[in-house]
Design a protein around this motif. Structure first.
Motif, mmCIF file in Angstrom:
data_model
loop_
_atom_site.group_PDB
_atom_site.id
_atom_site.type_symbol
_atom_site.label_atom_id
_atom_site.label_comp_id
_atom_site.label_asym_id
_atom_site.label_seq_id
_atom_site.Cartn_x
_atom_site.Cartn_y
_atom_site.Cartn_z
ATOM 1 N N SER A 18 16.916 14.410 19.390
ATOM 2 C CA SER A 18 17.609 15.652 19.271
ATOM 3 C C SER A 18 17.150 16.307 17.967
ATOM 4 O O SER A 18 16.938 15.408 16.924
ATOM 5 N N HIS A 19 16.956 17.663 18.043
ATOM 6 C CA HIS A 19 16.463 18.057 16.885
ATOM 7 C C HIS A 19 17.428 18.461 15.762
ATOM 8 O O HIS A 19 17.321 18.904 14.507
ATOM 9 N N GLN A 20 18.835 18.268 16.291
ATOM 10 C CA GLN A 20 19.830 18.673 15.256
ATOM 11 C C GLN A 20 20.207 17.456 14.252
ATOM 12 O O GLN A 20 20.160 16.198 14.600
ATOM 13 N N LYS A 21 20.099 17.676 13.070
ATOM 14 C CA LYS A 21 20.348 16.606 12.151
ATOM 15 C C LYS A 21 21.794 16.707 11.710
ATOM 16 O O LYS A 21 22.811 17.834 12.298
ATOM 17 N N THR A 22 22.328 15.759 11.167
ATOM 18 C CA THR A 22 23.713 15.640 10.778
ATOM 19 C C THR A 22 24.004 15.506 9.344
ATOM 20 O O THR A 22 22.931 15.296 8.749
ATOM 21 N N ARG A 57 14.591 9.775 15.665
ATOM 22 C CA ARG A 57 13.571 10.009 16.768
ATOM 23 C C ARG A 57 12.618 9.117 16.861
ATOM 24 O O ARG A 57 12.151 8.686 15.871
#
Lengths: 338, 245
Positions: A329-333, A295
Motif C-alpha cells: 500500500s502506498h498510504q503511509k500512517t 512494502r
C-alpha cells in the motif's frame, strides 16, 4: 519441547478467513524449528543450496508467511533473548538429543532406511546464529516486523496479546498460556496435509485457538494453578514429578493449596520451584517495539534467495508479488511521525 | 457535570468534522469548553477539535471525559431545523445525556470512554510551506481531482501553490499564485495524499473563508481552520502516500 498439558485444554478449530486482520505474535524459535523439521526431503535431508547450507527455514518463511499475509493475517516474529539460568540443563539435554539424532540419522541413511532417517533427521534440527540472521534478514526484506525479547519469546508474545497489540500468540507449544497469554493459536504456519510421523498416512491440519479464560473456567483453576499443573508434568525449566501425567496433576492441584504442599505430599522435589513459578507469573518483557508492516523489497529478496541460496527466481518473484499486493500500500500512517 | 445549549447547525458541523475520521469519541469537557482528539482506525489521519465555551449560548462544565456515539447524535440532529437550539445535560448517575431540541427530548446512553480508542499523541512537525486560502477553492480542486484519480499532489513551487491529480490517462492541475491566495510562505515542497481522506476532510473545511495548509516534502499535511466565528478550532493531520516510481 514445551509443557505437555495439551490433553487438558479445549481447542477450537478456526477457519483461516476468520483470522483476517488479526495480528499474530509468532514464537519465532518454535516456528523456525517447525520449518526446519518439517520442510525436508524424503530421506530427511533439509532443503539446501549449492553450498550445502540449510534453507528449509527460508522456504518456510517466504512461502508460508506469504500465505498468511495474503489472508490478511498480520504476523510479527518474536525472537528469544537470554534464557533464564535455570533453563541451562534443558538446553544442554536438547543439544545432546540433537547430536544423538544426528548420528542415528547418518547411520539410517547409510543403511538406506528412509523412514528411520526422516524421523531422526527431524530430531536433529538445530537453530544456529546463521539461521537466525538469515531469518531476520528475510523477514525484514519481506516487510514483516520482528522483535527481540529480553528473555523468552513466548513470554513477550503473551505480553503483546495482553496489551492488545496482538490478537494471538502463534506457537505449537502451550507455554505461552503459562506466561498468561489470553489467546493462543496453533498450526498456523503448518496448516494443510501433514504426514503422521512413523506412519504412511496423512492428516489435514487446521489452525486451532485456545482461549485462556475459557479453559481456566472449565478446568476450575486459576492461572497460578495452571502453572502448578505444568510444574507437576514438567516444563522447559523442570523435570515433571514421577508418574504424574496432566490429569493426575490437575487433581493434585485442585486438592492442594499450592505446589509446595503437593511436593510435600508426594515427597518429591522441583529444583528452583519458586524462581520458575515467579518467572511464569512475571517474566521479563519489553514495551519497546513497533509493529509496522512494510512494502516488501523484491530485489533484495531475489538477490538473497535466488542468487545466494539458489531458489527458483520465478517462484520467489511470484511470492513477492503476492506479498506486495497486500503490503505494498502506498498510504503511509501517522505512527512514523510520533 | 456538563450542561450546555448550542445552535443545532454548529453542533451538526462539529459532528461532521469528527465523523470524517471516527464513529466514537472521547469528549473532554472543562470550564473553558469542549475538546476532542481522535485518530482514524487506520492511523492515517487525526483531528484535534476545540470549541470554546463562548460558542455556546449556555455552558457549564467541569473536567470530565464523556464517551459519545457520533452516529446517534447525528441521527438525533436529523429532526433539528437550522435555527433550532440544542440543549444537553449529563446525568452522571445514570450514565446518559438528556438532549432537547425544540419539543423533542432524547435520552442518549453514553459509551464507556475506556472502550474508545485513546487520544493520540500529537506529533511535533516542522512543515516549511504555509498556504492560506479560501475553503471553497480547496474544495473545488479536490472535486476536480476526484473525477480522474484517487490521489492528489499538493505542492509549492516559485510562489505558486499547486494541486495536481493524475489518473491513468488524464491529468488536472490548479495553480494558485500568491495574489490568488490569502497568504503564502513558500518553500519548494510537495506531498501526495489519498483523495479518500482529503475529500472528506475538505468538505467541512470548505465552509471556512480561511483554511491554513502546512506542507512538507513527503510529510503529513496540516489542515487548520476556524469555526463558529473563531470560537472553534479544527486541525487535521493527514499522512502522505508514497509516490510510486
Amino acid at each position: 519441547m514445551g509443557v505437555d498439558i495439551g490433553d487438558l485444554l479445549h481447542k477450537k478449530e478456526v477457519e483461516i478467513p476468520n483470522l483476517s486482520n488479526k495480528t499474530v505474535a509468532i514464537d519465532a524459535y518454535n516456528t523456525l524449528y517447525q520449518f526446519l523439521s518439517i520442510i525436508r526431503q524424503r530421506d530427511g535431508t533439509p532443503l539446501q543450496d549449492s553450498k550445502g547450507r540449510t534453507t528449509s527455514h527460508l522456504s518456510g518463511i517466504l512461502y508460508r508467511i506469504t500465505n498468511l499475509v495474503e489472508e490478511d493475517i498480520k504476523p510479527v516474529f518474536v525472537f528469544d533473548g537470554k534464557p533464564p539460568d535455570f533453563k541451562t540443563e534443558t538446553l544442554e539435554k536438547r543439544k545432546q538429543s540433537r547430536e544423538n539424532a544426528n548420528q542415528k540419522w547418518n547411520e539410517a541413511k547409510k543403511k538406506g532406511l528412509t523412514e528411520e532417517a526422516y524421523k531422526y533427521a527431524q530430531g536433529s534440527a538445530r537453530i544456529d546464529d546463521q539461521i537466525l540472521d538469515d531469518a531476520k534478514y528475510l523477514l525484514d526484506s519481506m516487510g514483516i516486523p520482528y522483535l527481540q525479547s529480553p528473555s523468552e519469546g513466548e513470554a513477550q508474545a503473551a505480553h503483546m496479546v495482553q496489551k492488545g497489540d496482538a490478537d494471538y500468540v502463534g506457537s505449537q507449544d502451550y507455554d505461552a498460556l503459562l506466561f498468561g497469554a489470553p489467546h493462543v493459536i496453533r498450526n498456523l504456519t503448518i496448516t494443510g496435509k501433514r504426514k503422521i510421523p512413523g506412519k504412511n498416512t496423512y492428516i489435514e491440519l487446521k489452525p486451532e485457538t485456545i482461549d485462556m479464560e475459557e479453559n481456566l473456567e472449565s478446568l476450575g483453576v486459576t492461572h497460578s494453578k495452571l502453572i502448578d499443573i505444568a510444574l507437576c508434568v514438567g516444563t522447559d525449566y523442570n523435570k515433571g514429578l514421577e508418574k504424574i501425567g496432566p490429569k493426575r496433576a490437575l487433581k493434585l492441584v485442585k486438592a492442594h493449596d499450592d505446589i509446595k504442599s503437593i511436593l510435600n505430599e508426594t515427597g518429591q522435589k522441583i529444583e528452583n520451584v519458586d524462581k520458575i513459578k515467579d518467572f511464569f507469573m512475571n517474566p521479563e518483557v519489553t514495551d519497546d517495539y513497533q509493529l509496522k508492516w512494510n512494502r516488501p523489497d523484491k530485489d533484495k529478496i531475489i538477490q538473497f534467495l535466488c542468487e545466494e541460496h539458489d531458489f527458483s527466481e520465478e517462484r520467489v518473484a511470484k511470492a513477492c508479488d503476492r506479498l506486495d499486493s497486500k503490503l505494498g500500500s502506498h498510504q503511509k500512517t501517522l505512527d512514523q511521525w510520533f | 457535570m456538563f450542561r450546555a445549549t448550542i445552535d443545532a447547525y454548529l453542533l451538526r458541523d462539529s459532528v461532521e468534522i469528527l465523523s470524517v475520521l471516527v464513529d466514537e469519541i472521547r469528549l473532554r469537557t472543562s470550564s473553558d469548553g469542549i475538546s476532542v482528539k481522535a485518530v482514524d482506525p487506520a492511523n492515517v489521519a487525526m483531528v484535534t477539535f476545540n470549541l470554546d465555551s463562548s460558542a455556546f449560548d449556555d455552558f457549564e462544565a467541569d473536567e470530565s471525559e464523556i464517551g459519545l456515539d457520533l452516529t446517534k447524535i447525528s441521527d438525533i440532529l436529523g429532526v433539528a431545523d437550522k435555527n433550532d437550539k440544542v440543549s444537553m445535560e449529563l446525568n452522571e448517575n445514570s450514565q446518559n445525556m438528556s438532549i432537547n431540541i425544540g419539543s423533542f427530548s432524547y435520552t442518549l446512553s453514553l459509551l464507556d470512554p475506556s472502550t474508545i480508542r485513546s487520544e493520540p499523541k500529537i506529533p511535533q512537525l516542522e512543515l516549511p510551506a504555509e498556504i492560506i486560502l479560501n475553503g471553497t477553492d480547496l474544495r473545488r480542486a479536490v472535486k476536480a481531482a476526484e473525477k480522474i484519480s484517487d490521489h492528489m499532489l499538493l505542492g509549492v513551487n516559485d510562489d505558486v501553490f499547486y494541486m495536481e491529480a493524475e489518473g491513468d490517462t488524464d491529468k488536472v492541475r490548479l495553480d494558485l499564485a500568491r495574489d490568488q491566495l490569502i497568504d503564502l510562505k513558500p518553500d519548494d515542497v510537495r506531498s501526495l495524499f489519498s483523495l479518500d481522506y482529503l475529500s472528506d476532510i475538505v468538505k467541512p473545511a470548505s465552509k471556512s473563508n480561511e483554511v491554513v495548509l502546512e506542507i512538507g516534502q513527503d510529510f503529513p499535511i496540516k489542515i487548520n481552520f476556524e469555526i463558529a466565528n473563531g470560537t472553534g478550532k479544527v486541525g487535521y493531520l493527514l499522512a502522505p502516500r508514497i509516490e510510486s516510481e
